[in-house]
Write an enzyme that holds these catalytic residues in place. Structure first.
Site, PDB file in Angstrom:
ATOM      1  CG  ASP A 148      -1.837  35.716  74.962  1.00 27.86           C
ATOM      2  OD1 ASP A 148      -0.750  35.101  75.018  1.00 27.86           O
ATOM      3  OD2 ASP A 148      -1.907  36.954  74.815  1.00 27.86           O
ATOM      4  CB  SER A 175      15.343  25.728  70.633  1.00 26.29           C
ATOM      5  OG  SER A 175      16.136  25.801  69.455  1.00 26.29           O
ATOM      6  CE1 TYR A 231      12.514  29.957  69.022  1.00 25.12           C
ATOM      7  CE2 TYR A 231      14.677  29.016  68.598  1.00 25.12           C
ATOM      8  CZ  TYR A 231      13.316  28.858  68.750  1.00 25.12           C
ATOM      9  OH  TYR A 231      12.747  27.612  68.644  1.00 25.12           O
ATOM     10  CB  THR A 246       6.792  22.696  62.405  1.00 28.44           C
ATOM     11  OG1 THR A 246       7.671  23.820  62.356  1.00 28.44           O
ATOM     12  CG2 THR A 246       7.301  21.685  63.414  1.00 28.44           C
TER      13      THR A 246
HETATM   14  N1  LIG Z   1      10.133  23.551  64.394  1.00 28.73           N
HETATM   15  C1  LIG Z   1      11.367  23.503  64.855  1.00 28.73           C
HETATM   16  O1  LIG Z   1      12.312  23.166  64.120  1.00 28.73           O
HETATM   17  C2  LIG Z   1      11.666  23.853  66.306  1.00 28.73           C
HETATM   18  C3  LIG Z   1      12.967  23.679  66.768  1.00 28.73           C
HETATM   19  C4  LIG Z   1      13.262  23.970  68.084  1.00 28.73           C
HETATM   20  C5  LIG Z   1      12.269  24.432  68.932  1.00 28.73           C
HETATM   21  N2  LIG Z   1      11.024  24.610  68.457  1.00 28.73           N
HETATM   22  C6  LIG Z   1      10.017  25.117  69.388  1.00 28.73           C
HETATM   23  O2  LIG Z   1       8.917  24.239  69.430  1.00 28.73           O
HETATM   24  C7  LIG Z   1       7.735  24.971  69.713  1.00 28.73           C
HETATM   25  C8  LIG Z   1       6.705  24.666  68.631  1.00 28.73           C
HETATM   26  O3  LIG Z   1       7.229  25.076  67.392  1.00 28.73           O
HETATM   27  P1  LIG Z   1       6.510  24.715  66.011  1.00 28.73           P
HETATM   28  O4  LIG Z   1       7.589  24.596  64.993  1.00 28.73           O
HETATM   29  O5  LIG Z   1       5.569  23.591  66.242  1.00 28.73           O
HETATM   30  O6  LIG Z   1       5.762  26.096  65.729  1.00 28.73           O
HETATM   31  P2  LIG Z   1       4.309  26.378  65.097  1.00 28.73           P
HETATM   32  O7  LIG Z   1       4.364  27.795  64.679  1.00 28.73           O
HETATM   33  O8  LIG Z   1       3.960  25.332  64.097  1.00 28.73           O
HETATM   34  O9  LIG Z   1       3.329  26.216  66.359  1.00 28.73           O
HETATM   35  C9  LIG Z   1       3.361  27.115  67.436  1.00 28.73           C
HETATM   36  C10 LIG Z   1       1.959  27.249  68.001  1.00 28.73           C
HETATM   37  O10 LIG Z   1       2.042  28.124  69.132  1.00 28.73           O
HETATM   38  C11 LIG Z   1       0.888  28.949  69.114  1.00 28.73           C
HETATM   39  N3  LIG Z   1       1.162  30.180  69.875  1.00 28.73           N
HETATM   40  C12 LIG Z   1       2.072  31.152  69.610  1.00 28.73           C
HETATM   41  N4  LIG Z   1       1.982  32.143  70.510  1.00 28.73           N
HETATM   42  C13 LIG Z   1       0.993  31.792  71.375  1.00 28.73           C
HETATM   43  C14 LIG Z   1       0.427  32.407  72.528  1.00 28.73           C
HETATM   44  N5  LIG Z   1       0.837  33.612  72.976  1.00 28.73           N
HETATM   45  N6  LIG Z   1      -0.563  31.753  73.192  1.00 28.73           N
HETATM   46  C15 LIG Z   1      -1.010  30.558  72.745  1.00 28.73           C
HETATM   47  N7  LIG Z   1      -0.524  29.927  71.655  1.00 28.73           N
HETATM   48  C16 LIG Z   1       0.475  30.545  70.984  1.00 28.73           C
HETATM   49  C17 LIG Z   1       0.644  29.242  67.638  1.00 28.73           C
HETATM   50  O11 LIG Z   1      -0.684  29.673  67.417  1.00 28.73           O
HETATM   51  C18 LIG Z   1       0.952  27.886  67.016  1.00 28.73           C
HETATM   52  O12 LIG Z   1      -0.191  27.067  66.907  1.00 28.73           O
HETATM   53  C19 LIG Z   1       8.147  26.439  69.791  1.00 28.73           C
HETATM   54  O13 LIG Z   1       8.381  26.794  71.130  1.00 28.73           O
HETATM   55  C20 LIG Z   1       9.441  26.467  69.014  1.00 28.73           C
HETATM   56  O14 LIG Z   1      10.280  27.514  69.427  1.00 28.73           O
HETATM   57  C21 LIG Z   1      10.681  24.329  67.163  1.00 28.73           C
END
Ligand SMILES: NC(=O)c1ccc[n+]([C@@H]2O[C@H](COP(=O)([O-])OP(=O)(O)OC[C@H]3O[C@@H](n4cnc5c(N)ncnc54)[C@H](O)[C@@H]3O)[C@@H](O)[C@H]2O)c1
Length: 251
Positions: free
Chosen positions: A57, A146, A159, A194
Site C-alpha cells: 500500500d 495527469s 484528482y 486502461t
Molecule cells: N488512464 C488514464 O487515462 C490516465 C490519465 C492520466 C493519468 N493517469 C494516472 O496514471 C496512473 C495509472 O492509471 P491507470 O489508468 O493505469 O489506472 P489503473 O486503475 O489501471 O491502475 C492503477 C493501479 O494502482 C494500484 N493502486 C491503487 N491504489 C494503490 C495503493 N494505495 N497502493 C498500491 N497500489 C495501488 C491499483 O491496484 C492498480 O493496479 C494513475 O496515477 C492515474 O491517475 C491515468
C-alpha cells in the site's frame, strides 16, 4: 542509464499504465519489481514478465519500507522507480448531495500525492547508495501526473489537486537529489485506454477519442511505457513534466 541494466520498482504495475511499463521494461532487459495492492493480478503480471511482485500500500510507511527491503533482496539494487499507483474520483465541490465528501478528497491526495512521495523518498534513499555510473548517475524517479493537473474538468478538484502536487514537487525533488545523481521527472498523460477507461460505454470512449486533436484516439498504455523507458535512458532529462496527450487540452 540503459534499460537493459535497470533494476526498477513500478508501483501500480498490476494494471494499466504501470503494467504496460513493467512489460516494456522487462522486454528490454530490465529487472522489475511491481508494488501494487492488487495481489492476484500483480503476481500474474510479474510471473509473465519474469519479475517480482510485492503486495504494497503506497500510502503506508511500514508497507513501503518492507516492500523496498524485499525489492533490494530480489534485485540487489534499485536504479529506477516509476510511480503509477493512483485512483481517479469524480465529485463536484458542491454536488447534488451537498459538499464534496472531505474523506474522498483526502484519500485521493493520500494515494496519488502522498503515496507517490512516500515511495519516491524511500527509493531515493536506496538509490543514493548505488555506485555511480561514469556520468555520475545513480537513479531516476518517474512520477505520474495527469493533464488534469493543468486543465482539470468539473468534478476533478480532488484528482487535479493531487496531480498538481505531483507536478509541483518534481523540480524541488530533482534539486534535492541532484547531488546524489538521481533525476526526477513526471509524465502527464492525456486519456489512455486502461481498465479504468475500458469500463466506459463505447460511445463515451469514442467521444473522448474524437476530442484528441492528433492522433484522434486514446493513448495506448504501451506509449506511456515507452516514454518512461526513454526517460530512463535520456540522462539530460531532469526536473520536468512531459505531457503525452496528442495535443488534447481539456475544456
Ligand atoms: N488512464 C488514464 O487515462 C490516465 C490519465 C492520466 C493519468 N493517469 C494516472 O496514471 C496512473 C495509472 O492509471 P491507470 O489508468 O493505469 O489506472 P489503473 O486503475 O489501471 O491502475 C492503477 C493501479 O494502482 C494500484 N493502486 C491503487 N491504489 C494503490 C495503493 N494505495 N497502493 C498500491 N497500489 C495501488 C491499483 O491496484 C492498480 O493496479 C494513475 O496515477 C492515474 O491517475 C491515468
Amino acid at each position: 542509464m540503459q534499460l537493459s541494466t535497470t533494476a526498477a520498482i513500478i508501483t501500480g504495475g498490476a494494471s494499466g499504465l504501470g503494467e504496460a511499463t513493467a512489460r516494456h521494461f522487462a522486454e528490454n532487459g530490465a529487472q522489475v519489481t511491481i508494488f501494487d495492492r492488487g495481489s492476484e493480478r500483480g503476481q500474474q503480471v510479474a510471473a509473465e514478465i519474469g519479475g517480482h511482485f510485492v503486495q504494497t500500500d503506497v500510502t503506508n510507511e511500514a508497507s513501503v519500507t518492507a516492500a523496498m527491503a524485499q525489492a533490494m533482496d530480489k534485485m540487489g539494487r534499485i536504479t529506477a522507480t516509476v510511480n503509477c499507483a493512483g485512483i481517479a474520483i469524480g465529485a463536484k465541490t458542491v454536488g447534488k448531495d451537498g459538499p464534496h465528501p472531505l474523506d474522498a478528497f483526502q484519500r485521493t491526495i493520500d494515494i496519488n500525492l502522498v503515496g507517490t512521495f512516500n515511495v519516491s523518498r524511500l527509493a531515493a534513499a536506496e538509490m543514493a547508495r548505488n555506485d555511480p555510473e561514469p556520468d555520475g548517475a545513480r537513479g531516476v524517479i518517474i512520477n505520474t501526473a495527469s493533464i488534469a493537473a493543468f486543465d482539470g474538468q468539473k468534478g476533478q478538484a480532488a484528482y487535479a489537486a493531487s496531480k498538481g502536487g505531483v507536478v509541483g514537487m518534481t523540480l524541488p525533488m530533482a534539486r534535492d537529489l541532484a547531488s546524489s545523481g538521481i533525476r526526477v521527472m513526471a509524465i502527464a498523460p492525456g486519456i489512455f485506454m486502461t481498465p479504468m477507461l475500458a469500463g466506459l460505454p463505447e460511445e463515451v470512449q469514442q467521444q473522448l477519442a474524437a476530442d484528441v486533436p492528433n492522433p484522434a484516439r486514446l493513448g495506448d498504455p504501451r506509449e506511456y511505457g515507452r516514454l518512461a523507458g526513454f526517460i530512463v535512458e535520456m540522462g539530460y532529462l531532469n526536473g520536468e513534466v512531459i505531457r503525452i496527450d496528442g495535443a488534447l487540452r481539456m475544456r
